[in-house]
Design a protein around this motif. Sequence first.
Motif, PDB file in Angstrom:
ATOM      1  N   GLY A 148       0.774  -1.238   0.000  1.00  0.00           N
ATOM      2  CA  GLY A 148       0.000   0.000   0.000  1.00  0.00           C
ATOM      3  C   GLY A 148       0.799   1.278   0.000  1.00  0.00           C
ATOM      4  N   TYR A 149       1.902   1.301   0.768  1.00  0.00           N
ATOM      5  CA  TYR A 149       2.710   2.528   0.806  1.00  0.00           C
ATOM      6  C   TYR A 149       4.171   2.204   1.080  1.00  0.00           C
ATOM      7  N   LEU A 150       5.013   3.144   0.744  1.00  0.00           N
ATOM      8  CA  LEU A 150       6.452   3.054   1.014  1.00  0.00           C
ATOM      9  C   LEU A 150       6.925   4.362   1.620  1.00  0.00           C
ATOM     10  N   GLY A 151       7.924   4.266   2.493  1.00  0.00           N
ATOM     11  CA  GLY A 151       8.670   5.446   2.934  1.00  0.00           C
ATOM     12  C   GLY A 151      10.080   5.313   2.403  1.00  0.00           C
ATOM     13  N   ILE A 152      10.573   6.356   1.765  1.00  0.00           N
ATOM     14  CA  ILE A 152      11.941   6.316   1.266  1.00  0.00           C
ATOM     15  C   ILE A 152      12.710   7.485   1.872  1.00  0.00           C
ATOM     16  N   GLY A 153      13.986   7.246   2.132  1.00  0.00           N
ATOM     17  CA  GLY A 153      14.860   8.296   2.660  1.00  0.00           C
ATOM     18  C   GLY A 153      15.771   8.753   1.537  1.00  0.00           C
ATOM     19  N   VAL A 154      15.849  10.061   1.315  1.00  0.00           N
ATOM     20  CA  VAL A 154      16.629  10.563   0.177  1.00  0.00           C
ATOM     21  C   VAL A 154      17.590  11.659   0.635  1.00  0.00           C
ATOM     22  N   LYS A 155      18.613  11.877  -0.200  1.00  0.00           N
ATOM     23  CA  LYS A 155      19.571  12.960   0.057  1.00  0.00           C
ATOM     24  C   LYS A 155      19.122  14.249  -0.618  1.00  0.00           C
ATOM     25  N   ASP A 156      18.624  14.127  -1.866  1.00  0.00           N
ATOM     26  CA  ASP A 156      18.355  15.331  -2.659  1.00  0.00           C
ATOM     27  C   ASP A 156      16.841  15.490  -2.869  1.00  0.00           C
ATOM     28  N   MET A 157      16.197  16.210  -1.963  1.00  0.00           N
ATOM     29  CA  MET A 157      14.733  16.366  -2.000  1.00  0.00           C
ATOM     30  C   MET A 157      14.279  17.076  -3.279  1.00  0.00           C
ATOM     31  N   GLU A 158      15.018  18.109  -3.675  1.00  0.00           N
ATOM     32  CA  GLU A 158      14.606  18.874  -4.868  1.00  0.00           C
ATOM     33  C   GLU A 158      14.696  18.020  -6.120  1.00  0.00           C
ATOM     34  N   ALA A 159      15.783  17.223  -6.228  1.00  0.00           N
ATOM     35  CA  ALA A 159      15.936  16.340  -7.394  1.00  0.00           C
ATOM     36  C   ALA A 159      14.786  15.331  -7.439  1.00  0.00           C
ATOM     37  N   TRP A 160      14.371  14.835  -6.270  1.00  0.00           N
ATOM     38  CA  TRP A 160      13.275  13.859  -6.221  1.00  0.00           C
ATOM     39  C   TRP A 160      11.940  14.484  -6.638  1.00  0.00           C
ATOM     40  N   LYS A 161      11.719  15.750  -6.224  1.00  0.00           N
ATOM     41  CA  LYS A 161      10.472  16.424  -6.627  1.00  0.00           C
ATOM     42  C   LYS A 161      10.388  16.532  -8.137  1.00  0.00           C
ATOM     43  N   LYS A 162      11.497  16.954  -8.741  1.00  0.00           N
ATOM     44  CA  LYS A 162      11.534  17.137 -10.191  1.00  0.00           C
ATOM     45  C   LYS A 162      11.356  15.798 -10.913  1.00  0.00           C
ATOM     46  N   PHE A 163      12.091  14.810 -10.429  1.00  0.00           N
ATOM     47  CA  PHE A 163      12.066  13.484 -11.039  1.00  0.00           C
ATOM     48  C   PHE A 163      10.662  12.864 -10.940  1.00  0.00           C
ATOM     49  N   ALA A 164      10.100  12.877  -9.739  1.00  0.00           N
ATOM     50  CA  ALA A 164       8.807  12.212  -9.532  1.00  0.00           C
ATOM     51  C   ALA A 164       7.699  12.934 -10.281  1.00  0.00           C
ATOM     52  N   GLY A 165       7.751  14.259 -10.288  1.00  0.00           N
ATOM     53  CA  GLY A 165       6.695  15.032 -10.923  1.00  0.00           C
ATOM     54  C   GLY A 165       6.839  15.091 -12.433  1.00  0.00           C
ATOM     55  N   GLU A 166       8.031  15.442 -12.892  1.00  0.00           N
ATOM     56  CA  GLU A 166       8.196  15.760 -14.315  1.00  0.00           C
ATOM     57  C   GLU A 166       8.592  14.567 -15.164  1.00  0.00           C
ATOM     58  N   PHE A 214       8.003  15.108   1.864  1.00  0.00           N
ATOM     59  CA  PHE A 214       6.872  15.431   1.000  1.00  0.00           C
ATOM     60  C   PHE A 214       6.264  14.122   0.534  1.00  0.00           C
ATOM     61  N   TYR A 215       5.126  14.218  -0.135  1.00  0.00           N
ATOM     62  CA  TYR A 215       4.345  13.035  -0.476  1.00  0.00           C
ATOM     63  C   TYR A 215       4.244  12.868  -1.987  1.00  0.00           C
ATOM     64  N   LEU A 216       4.170  11.619  -2.428  1.00  0.00           N
ATOM     65  CA  LEU A 216       3.911  11.325  -3.840  1.00  0.00           C
ATOM     66  C   LEU A 216       2.586  10.593  -3.936  1.00  0.00           C
ATOM     67  N   ARG A 217       1.701  11.146  -4.758  1.00  0.00           N
ATOM     68  CA  ARG A 217       0.384  10.531  -4.970  1.00  0.00           C
ATOM     69  C   ARG A 217       0.353   9.832  -6.312  1.00  0.00           C
ATOM     70  N   MET A 218      -0.451   8.760  -6.389  1.00  0.00           N
ATOM     71  CA  MET A 218      -0.634   8.023  -7.642  1.00  0.00           C
ATOM     72  C   MET A 218      -2.106   7.780  -7.942  1.00  0.00           C
ATOM     73  N   ASP A 219      -2.972   8.119  -6.993  1.00  0.00           N
ATOM     74  CA  ASP A 219      -4.409   7.832  -7.125  1.00  0.00           C
ATOM     75  C   ASP A 219      -5.141   8.666  -6.084  1.00  0.00           C
ATOM     76  N   TYR A 220      -6.309   8.252  -5.632  1.00  0.00           N
ATOM     77  CA  TYR A 220      -7.056   9.035  -4.644  1.00  0.00           C
ATOM     78  C   TYR A 220      -6.437   8.985  -3.241  1.00  0.00           C
ATOM     79  N   ASN A 221      -5.613   7.982  -2.957  1.00  0.00           N
ATOM     80  CA  ASN A 221      -5.031   7.902  -1.611  1.00  0.00           C
ATOM     81  C   ASN A 221      -4.267   9.182  -1.282  1.00  0.00           C
ATOM     82  N   VAL A 269       8.456  10.761   0.935  1.00  0.00           N
ATOM     83  CA  VAL A 269       9.872  11.010   0.660  1.00  0.00           C
ATOM     84  C   VAL A 269      10.431  11.784   1.853  1.00  0.00           C
ATOM     85  N   HIS A 270      11.304  11.137   2.626  1.00  0.00           N
ATOM     86  CA  HIS A 270      11.858  11.726   3.849  1.00  0.00           C
ATOM     87  C   HIS A 270      13.243  12.306   3.577  1.00  0.00           C
ATOM     88  N   ASP A 271      13.496  13.459   4.154  1.00  0.00           N
ATOM     89  CA  ASP A 271      14.790  14.122   4.014  1.00  0.00           C
ATOM     90  C   ASP A 271      15.752  13.525   5.034  1.00  0.00           C
TER      91      ASP A 271
END
Length: 300
Positions: free
Chosen positions: A8-26, A41-48, A54-56
């Motif tokens: 149902g869900y995942l938590g991931i720990g990342v170094k580069d939050m801005e790079a992840w926003k761009k990658f996941a969104g664009e 921040f959160y990544l959505r894929m549906d109504y959930n 995405v944890h810093d």
Amino acid sequence: MADVTELGYLGIGVKDMEAWKKFAGEVVGMQVVDEGEGDRFYLRMDYNHHRIVVHDSGEDDLIYSGWRVAGPQELAEMKQQLTDHGTEFTVGSPAECQERRVLDLIKFTDPGGNPTEVYHGPQVDTHSPFHPNRPTHGKFTTEGEGIGHMILRQPNPPAAIEFYTKVFGMRGTVEYKLPMPGAPDGLAQPMFLHCNGRDHSLAFGFPMDKRINHLMIEVDNLNDVGNTHDLVRQSGTPVAIQLGAHANDQMFSFYFGNPSGWLFEYGFGARKSTHQSEYYIKDTYGHQPEATGFGMDLEL
Ligand code: MBD
Ligand code: FE
């Protein structure tokens, strides 16, 4: 006996939050939701409310996975199944449940040492339709099948298969015998497990450095695979496994690196779980290796 119903869900720990926003969104075409906490921040894929947090926190790895059960009765049964198996768990506090946006949850580690949670009752935001950060033709395939599938590190595959089949109620076994220099008998023998109509929600049996090798997400329109492939190429994102079709789930997919150095698999058109075992020595076509260093240096 209660069975898990989806990844149902995942938590991931990342170094580069801005790079992840761009990658996941664009590039990936998810919805990036920042609620101002600062450390996530959160990544959505549906109504959930979200499918990925995405944890810093800098690990550049998976930090927890959430498996759903149907409701409170099933969560109570799952506690008993864990106890019978000798796996200790903690019960989520109200604050922890609120943080995950679920009604109730428990936490423990799986036989591979991977932090794992079982929950029921995700927050579903029907008032806020899924709105990807870039145009898409279709939607992510999550209804009744969860986020997708993941490949987890399991140093002891027999212990993992016992846990995921006997405690979680999943089904599956070895589905490939692939030449791999250095593996016992020179063969990789990965195992694939399902808990719903998705052919597999979990696989393991690959040698891995990180907890996660890849997260597969599925779309319901072939054009989104082609479009995402263009965006991956245009952005210079490394492709670890080229376009091709898997023998087991018959999915048309490719694999590309994310800013944390593990992989997303992006696919379309998988068949449903067959509930009977079979194995393959090769994929249907394609899936040639390209960029190395992602722990998927094998001949599919
Ligand atoms: C998959 O989804 C996969 O990732 C591999 C390596 C083989 C078959 C199906
Ligand atoms: Fe996969």
